[in-house]
Design a protein around this motif. Structure first.
Motif: not given
Length: 125
Positions: A10-13, A85-86, A121-122
């Motif tokens: 999980l990663v932030q935009p 990342l988007k 991937v989120t």
């Protein structure tokens, strides 16, 4: 042939992740490796590939300039560095392998002979 993809999460935009594809039973000197992704309710999309040998590369327009594919022959591992990342990058990412030269395009990636289990991937705030 075994392909193991890992490194999702999980990663932030705007954030980054690096995916790894560990290959066994094949040599990266003879096999091209590709990455594909599948988002819920959507068809699988080939996003990037790297050829056998010296490693020419391919990127789908959707990831060009943000993702970088590379390989470490000594570790028999291919990496997909994903930057900026988007939310639309959210998907299960799979790595595939196929013998031959050249870096397969999006359609050819989907036709690769060998596939491993995916890694999620989120991208979300």
């Amino acid at each position: 042939v075994q392909l193991q993809a890992f490194g999702g999460g999980l990663v932030q935009p705007g954030g980054s992740l690096r995916l790894s594809c560990a290959a066994s039973g094949i040599s990266l000197d003879s096999y091209a490796i590709g990455w594909a992704r599948q988002a819920p309710g959507k068809s699988r999309e080939g996003v990037s590939s790297i050829s056998s040998g010296e490693g020419s590369t391919y990127y789908a327009d959707s990831v060009k300039g943000r993702f970088t594919i590379s390989k470490d022959r000594a570790k028999n591992t291919v990496y997909l560095q994903m930057n900026s990342l988007k939310p639309e990058d959210t998907a299960v990412y799979y790595c595939g392998a196929d013998i031959g030269v050249g870096a397969p395009n999006s359609v050819a990636i989907l036709g690769m002979d060998y596939w491993g289990k995916g890694t999620q991937v989120t991208v979300s705030s």
